[in-house]
Design an enzyme around this catalytic site. Structure first.
Site, PDB file in Angstrom:
ATOM      1  N   ARG A  39      66.424  49.293  42.173  1.00  0.00           N
ATOM      2  CA  ARG A  39      67.254  49.644  43.336  1.00  0.00           C
ATOM      3  C   ARG A  39      67.037  48.714  44.530  1.00  0.00           C
ATOM      4  NH1 ARG A  39      65.384  55.846  42.726  1.00  0.00           N
ATOM      5  NH2 ARG A  39      63.746  54.783  41.546  1.00  0.00           N
ATOM      6  N   ASP A 129      54.486  52.837  45.034  1.00  0.00           N
ATOM      7  CA  ASP A 129      55.520  52.499  46.027  1.00  0.00           C
ATOM      8  C   ASP A 129      55.506  53.436  47.224  1.00  0.00           C
ATOM      9  OD1 ASP A 129      56.503  54.794  44.873  1.00  0.00           O
ATOM     10  OD2 ASP A 129      58.442  53.965  44.297  1.00  0.00           O
ATOM     11  N   GLY A 163      61.799  64.358  42.627  1.00  0.00           N
ATOM     12  CA  GLY A 163      61.625  65.438  41.665  1.00  0.00           C
ATOM     13  C   GLY A 163      61.380  66.745  42.409  1.00  0.00           C
TER      14      GLY A 163
HETATM   15  C1  UD1 Z   1      58.894  59.473  40.898  1.00  0.00           C
HETATM   16  C2  UD1 Z   1      58.732  60.864  40.281  1.00  0.00           C
HETATM   17  C3  UD1 Z   1      59.459  61.864  41.165  1.00  0.00           C
HETATM   18  C4  UD1 Z   1      58.897  61.811  42.576  1.00  0.00           C
HETATM   19  C5  UD1 Z   1      58.971  60.386  43.123  1.00  0.00           C
HETATM   20  C6  UD1 Z   1      58.222  60.308  44.426  1.00  0.00           C
HETATM   21  C7  UD1 Z   1      58.629  60.504  37.861  1.00  0.00           C
HETATM   22  C8  UD1 Z   1      59.333  60.692  36.583  1.00  0.00           C
HETATM   23  N1  UD1 Z   1      59.290  60.883  38.953  1.00  0.00           N
HETATM   24  O1  UD1 Z   1      60.275  59.171  40.875  1.00  0.00           O
HETATM   25  O2  UD1 Z   1      59.292  63.182  40.647  1.00  0.00           O
HETATM   26  O3  UD1 Z   1      59.612  62.689  43.413  1.00  0.00           O
HETATM   27  O4  UD1 Z   1      58.355  59.465  42.217  1.00  0.00           O
HETATM   28  O5  UD1 Z   1      58.379  59.073  45.036  1.00  0.00           O
HETATM   29  O6  UD1 Z   1      57.485  60.088  37.858  1.00  0.00           O
HETATM   30  N2  UD1 Z   1      56.319  52.885  37.030  1.00  0.00           N
HETATM   31  C9  UD1 Z   1      55.507  52.300  36.085  1.00  0.00           C
HETATM   32  N3  UD1 Z   1      55.928  52.283  34.791  1.00  0.00           N
HETATM   33  C10 UD1 Z   1      57.088  52.848  34.392  1.00  0.00           C
HETATM   34  C11 UD1 Z   1      57.905  53.459  35.377  1.00  0.00           C
HETATM   35  C12 UD1 Z   1      57.491  53.466  36.685  1.00  0.00           C
HETATM   36  O7  UD1 Z   1      54.441  51.781  36.390  1.00  0.00           O
HETATM   37  O8  UD1 Z   1      57.393  52.798  33.193  1.00  0.00           O
HETATM   38  C13 UD1 Z   1      55.860  52.901  38.442  1.00  0.00           C
HETATM   39  C14 UD1 Z   1      56.829  52.250  39.407  1.00  0.00           C
HETATM   40  O9  UD1 Z   1      56.530  50.870  39.552  1.00  0.00           O
HETATM   41  C15 UD1 Z   1      56.573  53.035  40.700  1.00  0.00           C
HETATM   42  C16 UD1 Z   1      56.114  54.397  40.220  1.00  0.00           C
HETATM   43  O10 UD1 Z   1      55.756  54.242  38.853  1.00  0.00           O
HETATM   44  O11 UD1 Z   1      55.566  52.455  41.494  1.00  0.00           O
HETATM   45  C17 UD1 Z   1      57.194  55.464  40.345  1.00  0.00           C
HETATM   46  O12 UD1 Z   1      58.345  55.032  39.638  1.00  0.00           O
HETATM   47  P1  UD1 Z   1      59.800  55.191  40.254  1.00  0.00           P
HETATM   48  O13 UD1 Z   1      60.767  54.661  39.285  1.00  0.00           O
HETATM   49  O14 UD1 Z   1      59.834  54.685  41.634  1.00  0.00           O
HETATM   50  O15 UD1 Z   1      59.911  56.802  40.253  1.00  0.00           O
HETATM   51  P2  UD1 Z   1      60.877  57.690  41.126  1.00  0.00           P
HETATM   52  O16 UD1 Z   1      62.232  57.669  40.537  1.00  0.00           O
HETATM   53  O17 UD1 Z   1      60.762  57.336  42.548  1.00  0.00           O
HETATM   54 CA    CA Z   2      59.764  55.703  43.656  1.00  0.00          CA
END
Ligand code: UD1
Ligand code: CA
Length: 482
Positions: A39, A129, A163
């Site tokens: 995004r 993040d 979430g």
């Molecule tokens: C996530 C939560 C959501 C919460 C939000 C808060 C999940 C499924 N959802 O959503 O409930 O409200 O954070 O900000 O966790 N990442 C990895 N590997 C992956 C996917 C993601 O390391 O395979 C890392 C990303 O780099 C990031 C973090 O995990 O730093 C969160 O991922 P992101 O895609 O931002 O999750 P949200 O959709 O924000």
């Molecule tokens: Ca996030």
């Protein structure tokens, strides 16, 4: 506190008390930083994006640092080499990195992260993040007793994108549902998941292995652990935090808002410590910058990098300082300084450009429309207006008059100019380097100096003036007669 929180929660402080507490070597951490950050629409991995002077990842690691944790595992994936190197650059000696390739979701990230943790009682899991987290808040999560899991949460008027924490009629947590998987009813829940969790290490690998992909994205979500633990009748607490701390950065607008909030927090701390900030709304100071009590920052200033402003200094209005040292009592107005040391009670500007390697001594001055680079300017020496001083050493009490410049570049190489103590360089002088003007010497205005000037001498290097009496009157008379 809102009505739908479970009743077993003790009231939680909203301030930022010290993160000091029990030693936490038994708590390991997993920082999830493998995502691309789609995004943000960037070629750069999300966690490398800078905000208020530090990358998202370094903000998060900086918050973990004071907790005294055991191992901190950073899960990298997109631009894995760059992100891993950046994680090591944090200076924390307990940081290790593991690669998650490909990225099957946050639950998968935890599974990969666990492979680097051999021994721990608790595992703290943190989104990479969330730069506004505080150590005090994470400490409350980390300090949950063994046998208790917890999820960090807040109440949002607009929970869009987060979430939702789903509870039963008695307020007990049932699970977390991502927005895209929410029913109409769940979507209205304002209690959101902040993306930080603590789990018992014992049994965690098995539970993570049980996370499925039954959701709209077909990914493995760490949030499913909450439902799995509840199904095992294990306690999952909700730890609440001020909403701002849980701000996740997913797009550029959130990046900008996080920067505003981080800078504002830093400004508030500085003002509380005794710094005068005339208008916080119009002052941009990165978290890496240190300003001492009784310094004054006027509007329109951008202070970045390892900048330090000492007590009694006044900076601004409209000044940009990067990696710059401003000593006590100095005054810097409407100027740009990059990698510069400004001495005590010195004056800079208005409208000066001080480039890397400039050192301005005590009570020195670099004034209007002057540019300096790789230049040492001694105590009480003045470059008051319209000059260029590059690759030069000016001693003490030097007067470098209006329009005088160092000619440091011959088209191939740069050369050095030395002006010794007490010398006077007249207006519009060219000092063609390499050249030295000796102690106390004078250089006549308009000179082009190509040879060294001995101490105490006067150098005149320009055509002698010719005066033609009556020439102008005669010229005018001839013109009128035509
Ligand atoms: C996530 C939560 C959501 C919460 C939000 C808060 C999940 C499924 N959802 O959503 O409930 O409200 O954070 O900000 O966790 N990442 C990895 N590997 C992956 C996917 C993601 O390391 O395979 C890392 C990303 O780099 C990031 C973090 O995990 O730093 C969160 O991922 P992101 O895609 O931002 O999750 P949200 O959709 O924000
Ligand atoms: Ca996030």
């Amino acid at each position: 506190m809102s009505a739908d929180l479970p009743p077993d929660q003790p009231p939680e402080p909203t301030g930022d008390p010290s993160a000091d507490g029990p030693p936490r070597g038994h708590v390991a951490a997993i920082v999830m930083a493998a995502g691309k950050g789609t995004r943000l629409r960037s070629d750069t991995a999300k966690v490398l994006h800078p905000v208020a002077g530090r990358s998202l990842l370094h903000h998060v690691l900086g918050v973990l640092a004071p907790l005294g944790l055991g191992r901190i595992v950073v899960v990298v994936g997109h631009q894995a080499d760059d992100v891993a190197a950046h994680a090591r650059d944090s200076g924390l000696d307990n940081v290790v990195t593991v690669v998650q390739q490909p990225q099957h979701g946050t639950g998968h990230a935890v599974e990969v992260g666990l492979s680097a943790i051999d021994a721990a009682d608790k595992v703290l899991v943190v989104n990479g993040d969330a730069p506004l987290l505080t150590a005090a808040t994470l400490a409350r999560l980390a300090d949950q007793p063994v046998g208790t899991s917890a999820i960090l949460s807040t109440e949002l008027d607009d929970p869009t994108g987060y979430g939702r924490i789903v509870r039963d009629a008695d307020g007990a947590v049932l699970g977390v549902v991502e927005e895209r998987d929410c029913t109409e009813e769940e979507r209205a829940i304002r209690s959101v998941n902040g993306g930080m969790y603590v789990f018992d290490h014992d049994g965690l690998a098995d539970r993570v292995a049980a996370i499925g992909t039954d959701n709209e994205q077909g990914e493995r979500y760490v949030t499913d652990l909450v439902g799995l633990l509840v199904a095992e009748r294990r306690e999952v607490r909700v730890v609440t935090a001020p909403a701002v701390e849980l701000t996740g950065v997913n797009d550029r607008a959130q990046l900008a808002r996080a920067g505003q909030a981080l800078r504002r927090r830093h400004l508030d701390e500085m003002m509380a410590s005794g710094v005068t900030v005339m208008d916080p709304e119009a002052t941009w100071i990165d978290v890496t910058v240190d300003v001492e009590p009784d310094a004054t920052i006027l509007p329109g200033c951008l202070l970045t990098g390892a900048t330090h402003v000492a007590a009694g200094a006044v900076v601004g209005p409209h000044t940009e300082l990067h990696d710059t040292e401003v000593a006590a009592g100095a005054r810097v107005r409407q100027s740009v300084c990059d990698t510069v040391a400004i001495g005590p009670d010195a004056q800079v500007g208005p409208f000066a450009h001080l480039r890397p390697g400039t050192e301005l001594g005590p009570h020195g001055k670099v004034g209007a429309f002057a540019e300096t680079k790789n230049a040492t300017i001694g105590a009480r020496s003045k470059v008051p207006h319209l000059s260029y001083v590059g690759d030069a050493t000016l001693g003490e009490d030097v007067n470098f008059s209006c329009g005088a410049v160092t000619v440091n570049y011959d088209g191939f190489d740069k050369h050095h100019t030395t002006v010794e103590d007490g010398a006077f360089v007249g207006c519009d002088t060219m000092l063609v380097a390499p050249v030295t003007v000796g102690t106390g010497a004078f250089v006549a205005a308009g000179s082009t100096v190509t040879e060294d000037v001995p101490p105490g001498a006067l150098a005149i290097a320009r055509a002698r003036q010719t005066v033609k009496e009556g020439w102008a009157d005669q010229r005018r008379a001839e013109h009128d007669a035509d």
